[in-house]
Structures are given as structure tokens and as C-alpha cells.
Design an enzyme around this catalytic site. Structure first.
Site, PDB file in Angstrom:
ATOM      1  N   HIS A 307      42.291  34.784  35.338  1.00  0.00           N
ATOM      2  CA  HIS A 307      41.891  35.988  34.605  1.00  0.00           C
ATOM      3  C   HIS A 307      41.666  35.628  33.154  1.00  0.00           C
ATOM      4  O   HIS A 307      42.398  34.794  32.604  1.00  0.00           O
ATOM      5  CB  HIS A 307      42.968  37.072  34.712  1.00  0.00           C
ATOM      6  N   ASP A 364      42.253  41.385  42.469  1.00  0.00           N
ATOM      7  CA  ASP A 364      41.370  41.339  43.643  1.00  0.00           C
ATOM      8  C   ASP A 364      41.931  40.523  44.797  1.00  0.00           C
ATOM      9  O   ASP A 364      41.369  40.518  45.878  1.00  0.00           O
ATOM     10  CB  ASP A 364      40.004  40.747  43.237  1.00  0.00           C
TER      11      ASP A 364
HETATM   12  N1  CMC Z   1      39.532  28.480  40.818  1.00  0.00           N
HETATM   13  C1  CMC Z   1      39.523  27.214  40.317  1.00  0.00           C
HETATM   14  N2  CMC Z   1      39.481  26.926  39.002  1.00  0.00           N
HETATM   15  C2  CMC Z   1      39.470  27.957  38.145  1.00  0.00           C
HETATM   16  C3  CMC Z   1      39.489  29.297  38.589  1.00  0.00           C
HETATM   17  C4  CMC Z   1      39.521  29.549  39.975  1.00  0.00           C
HETATM   18  N3  CMC Z   1      39.544  30.793  40.456  1.00  0.00           N
HETATM   19  N4  CMC Z   1      39.447  30.118  37.522  1.00  0.00           N
HETATM   20  C5  CMC Z   1      39.410  29.326  36.437  1.00  0.00           C
HETATM   21  N5  CMC Z   1      39.428  28.028  36.815  1.00  0.00           N
HETATM   22  C6  CMC Z   1      39.460  26.851  35.916  1.00  0.00           C
HETATM   23  C7  CMC Z   1      38.105  26.588  35.299  1.00  0.00           C
HETATM   24  O1  CMC Z   1      37.346  25.709  36.099  1.00  0.00           O
HETATM   25  C8  CMC Z   1      38.493  25.999  33.956  1.00  0.00           C
HETATM   26  O2  CMC Z   1      38.909  24.667  34.200  1.00  0.00           O
HETATM   27  P1  CMC Z   1      38.663  23.516  33.075  1.00  0.00           P
HETATM   28  O3  CMC Z   1      39.479  23.957  31.893  1.00  0.00           O
HETATM   29  O4  CMC Z   1      39.117  22.276  33.709  1.00  0.00           O
HETATM   30  O5  CMC Z   1      37.175  23.537  32.800  1.00  0.00           O
HETATM   31  C9  CMC Z   1      39.750  26.778  33.573  1.00  0.00           C
HETATM   32  O6  CMC Z   1      40.337  27.186  34.826  1.00  0.00           O
HETATM   33  C10 CMC Z   1      39.485  27.994  32.706  1.00  0.00           C
HETATM   34  O7  CMC Z   1      38.536  28.839  33.400  1.00  0.00           O
HETATM   35  P2  CMC Z   1      37.385  29.675  32.697  1.00  0.00           P
HETATM   36  O8  CMC Z   1      36.289  29.890  33.689  1.00  0.00           O
HETATM   37  O9  CMC Z   1      37.047  29.044  31.388  1.00  0.00           O
HETATM   38  O10 CMC Z   1      38.154  31.009  32.389  1.00  0.00           O
HETATM   39  P3  CMC Z   1      37.482  32.400  32.076  1.00  0.00           P
HETATM   40  O11 CMC Z   1      38.476  33.182  31.312  1.00  0.00           O
HETATM   41  O12 CMC Z   1      36.137  32.220  31.486  1.00  0.00           O
HETATM   42  O13 CMC Z   1      37.249  33.055  33.533  1.00  0.00           O
HETATM   43  C11 CMC Z   1      37.577  34.221  35.560  1.00  0.00           C
HETATM   44  C12 CMC Z   1      38.086  33.991  34.124  1.00  0.00           C
HETATM   45  C13 CMC Z   1      38.323  35.418  36.138  1.00  0.00           C
HETATM   46  C14 CMC Z   1      36.087  34.533  35.553  1.00  0.00           C
HETATM   47  C15 CMC Z   1      37.867  32.954  36.403  1.00  0.00           C
HETATM   48  O14 CMC Z   1      39.246  32.703  36.442  1.00  0.00           O
HETATM   49  C16 CMC Z   1      37.301  33.047  37.818  1.00  0.00           C
HETATM   50  O15 CMC Z   1      36.144  32.726  38.045  1.00  0.00           O
HETATM   51  N6  CMC Z   1      38.125  33.512  38.822  1.00  0.00           N
HETATM   52  C17 CMC Z   1      37.617  33.723  40.161  1.00  0.00           C
HETATM   53  C18 CMC Z   1      36.878  35.038  40.250  1.00  0.00           C
HETATM   54  C19 CMC Z   1      37.815  36.234  40.232  1.00  0.00           C
HETATM   55  O16 CMC Z   1      38.806  36.259  40.932  1.00  0.00           O
HETATM   56  N7  CMC Z   1      37.438  37.255  39.446  1.00  0.00           N
HETATM   57  C20 CMC Z   1      38.191  38.500  39.341  1.00  0.00           C
HETATM   58  C21 CMC Z   1      38.802  38.684  37.983  1.00  0.00           C
HETATM   59  S1  CMC Z   1      40.028  40.006  37.945  1.00  0.00           S
HETATM   60  C22 CMC Z   1      39.176  41.470  38.251  1.00  0.00           C
HETATM   61  C23 CMC Z   1      38.031  41.756  37.349  1.00  0.00           C
HETATM   62  O17 CMC Z   1      38.083  41.532  36.153  1.00  0.00           O
HETATM   63  O18 CMC Z   1      37.051  42.266  37.874  1.00  0.00           O
END
Ligand code: CMC
Length: 428
Positions: A307, A364
């Protein structure tokens, strides 16, 4: 108390005031930066450190796992409140009295009829259409059926627009589901509560009486409350920014629905269930999928994990996990998907990749398991998120318009070609 921030750019130094929120969050107010510094701006892709507004609706502390609507904790609201009460709280700022709630519901019911011509639009969609596409289009279509835009300075007009969308939106949600299930469109009944009526509109069959299952009703009420607002997330920011151009409420909401649909946002609940199904079909090998999620050459992510704001735990996920167990138990359902989910969670919580990056189950991760137990098709999961988020979007739109916020218009740093002369096509 420190009330100023200093910025040094080369020889020049600039001072900016600090803004402090009621929960002691601090922001540097840089609105004069560009004019003082002769064109310097800040850049922050994904707005990871940028506050877009001041807001009195929802407080969230990602480190401590705190979520409060108008000061009330999400745990208490999910346990004790009714979704419509929470909607009123979010939109108008205070919990309603019995009379206020009754009047609010009465006014919503009064506006719940959707113009019958909207059925023609639904007829035009193929049965295979994704219900989020249907919902976003129909919400947008409401603008065509209600062309006069709201005078935000009129309390009555504002209230009128709010009860109108609170009344019509659940009908559109139910119709999106009935379309994909091939059921005739209906209106439920004004004698039912808000959540009960949603259920009746979604599930009632034309040839049998529909009885409300109290377990399903309580679970749905809880899920809607947990989704009702989440401060400046992607879809809410979309609603605010579209509304900031003075586009109408329904048009702003329709844009928010489109933003919610993406798998990194609300679309994750559908993606989680599809992922869990795929793992089960693949023999339940959770380790294989954990490895895929960690492999930087593999685009696969563990859906329902991570998140932007929560870096310790998502308080909504905690509540939903308990609810999933309860609902499945109460309904006597043994869903092997729940076991896959729990195994995956355990592995992730003990895996340095996930621990180091502070990736925990989000809202989710378990919600789809409950929706499925209720008999809601997978493609409808994000639509259910939208139904819950509606009062939050309305509250944020109302706050933005009443606060007379300026049009949202970010700047950029241009990285393209500098000026070049035009060659006629014969010379290229
Ligand atoms: N699986 C594997 N690796 C992950 C995941 C995941 N679900 N989420 C983040 N990472 C890794 C990412 O690859 C990065 O690694 P590194 O530092 O080595 O490059 C690190 O963790 C930080 O991730 P980020 O993408 O920079 O973080 P963000 O704040 O931009 O993204 C997020 C947050 C929710 C989009 C992301 O965690 C994600 O894609 N999660 C899966 C989708 C999901 O479940 N979304 C629902 C969010 S909650 C409800 C809502 O808001 O609607």
C-alpha cells in the site's frame, strides 16, 4: 514551535511557512516558490510527498495503521454503525440524529428512480461487458438526464444532487450485475433499508420472494463502511481534480469510477481472486508465486499486498480477515481459496522481500472471498468497492467545491526536443 522552512538554491535562500494539521502532520506551503525563485518548481512523480489539499474528512496514519472518518475509528464504525449513517457522517461532518438519518433516507428513496430511457443504454451493452465499464458509462449518462449543473452555493441544490446520486447509484450498481446475470432490471423496495435494498435489487429473482440473510447483510454493511473513504487515493484525487474544473458531480464521479477500475487500485479485489484461483489450479504452490512476485524480471505482483500509505498493516484488512472467517463459517461455506490466501499471507509476512519493503495484506486481499461467499460474481467486486466509496467521493467533491479550491493543474519539467524548424513532407 518551528513555523518556517528554508530552501537554499545556489546563492539564494527562500522561506516558506509550515502548515500543521490537527494530528500534527506538517507540510511546507510552497505556493510562492515559483514566483519567488523565478520559475523553479517541485517534482514528485506519483505525489509520494505532495499534499494536494487540506481536508477534514479522513485521517490516516500509515505507520500506526490508524484510519478515522471525521475522528471516529474505522474499527468502531465497522462494528457499530450503519452504512447510511457513515455516509451522512462523511458527507456532512457529524453523525446524524435519528430524525436526520430518517429524513436523509427518505430523500434518497424519493430520488431513487432512474429515467426509464437508461434501460435502453444498458440494452446496448453486450452481456459480456465489464460491469465497471457499464457503471462508469451509466453514471456519466446521468449527466445527460440531469443536465443542469449544481449551484454549489445553494444548500438545497447541493443536498438535492447528493441524495439524487445516493439514490440512483445503487440502482445502477444492481443493474450492472443484473445485466451480466441476464436478469430483468428492478427497483427493490422503498420499505427496505439502504443496504437491504441494494441486496434485493442485486439478487432478487423475478419468480421467487427474496429474503434478506442477516449474515450477508451485516457483512455487506461492514464492507461498504470499510471502503467508504480513504483520503486522497487515486480515484478520490481524480474526483477532486475533475470537479475542480467545475464539471458536475456525476461527471466527476464517473471519472473516479474509471480511476478505481485499475488493478493497482480498486481493481485489485478482482485481481486477487483471479490470482488465488490460478494458484489453486496450479496445485496450490504458493512458494512458486512468491518467487514470481519477487522476481524483478517477472511483471507478476502479489495482488492485495502493499500500500502506498500503510507501511505496517492495513486496519481494514485486519477487520476483513476476521469477517471472512466469520461469514464463511456462518454460511457453512468451505472455500479452499481462503486457505490459499492464509498460506500466502503467512509466507509473505515471514519473507524478507516483503518485510523489508513493508508489504502487508491490504483491504482487497480478503474482501473478494467474502463477496464470493455472498454470491457476487468476480467482475462485480470493484463495482462493490465503488458503491462503498461513493459517500467518500461525494464528501471530498463537496469539500473541494465549498472550499473554493482552484482548478487542479500540475506543472511539468519538459524533456522533449527544443525548438526545431518544420520541413515539408516532400523534404523528409
Ligand atoms: N508484490 C510484489 N512486490 C511489490 C508489491 C506486490 N504486491 N507491491 C510493491 N512491491 C515492491 C515493488 O516492486 C518495489 O520494489 P523495489 O523497491 O525493489 O523496486 C517496492 O515494493 C515498492 O513498491 P512501489 O510500487 O514503489 O510502491 P507504491 O506505493 O508505488 O505502490 C501499490 C503501492 C499498492 C500500487 C503496490 O503495492 C501494488 O501494486 N500492490 C498490488 C496491487 C494492490 O493490491 N492494490 C490495492 C491497493 S489497496 C486498495 C486501493 O487503494 O484501491
Amino acid at each position: 514551535m518551528i513555523d518556517k522552512a528554508k530552501l537554499q538554491i545556489g546563492e539564494n535562500s527562500y522561506e516558506f511557512p509550515l502548515i500543521e494539521g490537527t494530528e500534527n502532520e506538517i507540510a511546507i506551503d510552497i505556493k510562492t516558490l515559483r514566483s519567488l525563485s523565478n520559475g523553479v518548481i517541485t517534482i514528485d512523480a506519483g505525489y509520494k510527498n505532495t499534499g494536494a489539499c487540506k481536508s477534514a474528512i479522513t485521517f490516516l496514519d500509515g505507520e500506526k495503521g490508524i484510519l478515522r472518518y471525521r475522528g471516529y475509528s474505522i474499527e468502531e464504525l465497522a462494528e457499530k454503525a450503519d452504512f447510511l449513517e457513515v455516509a451522512y457522517l462523511l458527507i456532512f461532518g457529524e453523525l446524524p440524529t435519528k430524525e436526520e438519518l430518517a429524513q436523509f433516507h427518505l430523500d434518497i428513496k424519493d430520488k431513487a428512480i432512474v429515467d426509464d430511457d437508461v434501460r435502453k443504454i444498458i440494452d446496448a451493452f453486450p452481456k459480456t461487458a465489464h460491469p465497471m465499464g457499464i457503471l462508469s458509462s451509466l453514471t456519466s449518462a446521468l449527466t445527460a438526464f440531469n443536465p443542469t449543473s449544481v449551484n454549489v452555493d445553494s444548500k438545497e441544490e447541493m443536498y438535492g444532487a447528493i441524495v439524487k446520486i445516493m439514490g440512483k447509484f445503487p440502482v445502477l450498481v444492481a443493474w450492472a450485475m443484473r445485466k451480466i446475470n441476464g436478469l430483468p432490471l428492478n427497483y427493490g423496495s422503498n420499505s427496505l433499508g439502504y443496504v437491504e435494498n441494494v441486496m434485493s435489487m442485486m439478487f432478487a429473482k423475478p419468480n421467487e420472494e427474496y429474503t434478506i440473510n442477516p449474515i450477508v447483510k451485516d457483512a455487506l454493511n461492514k464492507l461498504l463502511i470499510l471502503h467508504a473513504d480513504h483520503e486522497q487515493n487515486c480515484s478520490t484525487s481524480t474526483v477532486r481534480i475533475v470537479g475542480s474544473s467545475h464539471a458536475g458531480l456525476f461527471a466527476s464521479l464517473s471519472a473516479g469510477i474509471s480511476a478505481l477500475w485499475g488493478p493497482l487500485h480498486g481493481g485489485a479485489n478482482q485481481a486477487v481472486l483471479e490470482m488465488l484461483e490460478a494458484i489453486k489450479a496450479d496445485g496450490g504452490d504458493t512458494k512458486k508465486y512468491m518467487a514470481k512476485a519477487k522476481d524483478k524480471n517477472d511483471p507478476f505482483r502479489l495482488m492485495g499486498f502493499g500500500h502506498r500509505v500503510y507501511k505496517n498493516f492495513d486496519p481494514r484488512a485486519k477487520i476483513i480477515k476476521v469477517a471472512a472467517d466469520q461469514v464463511l463459517n456462518d454460511l457453512g461455506i468451505n472455500d479452499p481459496i481462503l486457505d490459499v490466501a492464509k498460506a500466502l499471507e503467512q509466507e509473505a509476512l515471514n519473507d524478507p522481500y516483503f518485510v523489508d519493503r513493508k508489504l502487508y495484506p491490504n483491504v482487497d486481499f480478503y474482501s473478494g472471498i467474502i463477496y464470493r461467499a455472498m454470491g457476487i460474481p468476480v467482475e462485480m467486486f470493484t463495482v462493490m468497492f465503488a458503491l462503498g466509496r461513493l459517500p467518500g467521493w461525494i464528501a471530498q467533491w463537496r469539500e473541494m467545491r465549498l472550499g473554493k479550491e482552484p482548478i487542479g493543474r500540475p506543472r511539468q519539467i519538459y524533456t522533449g526536443e527544443t525548438h526545431r524548424g518544420f520541413n515539408n513532407i516532400s523534404q523528409r
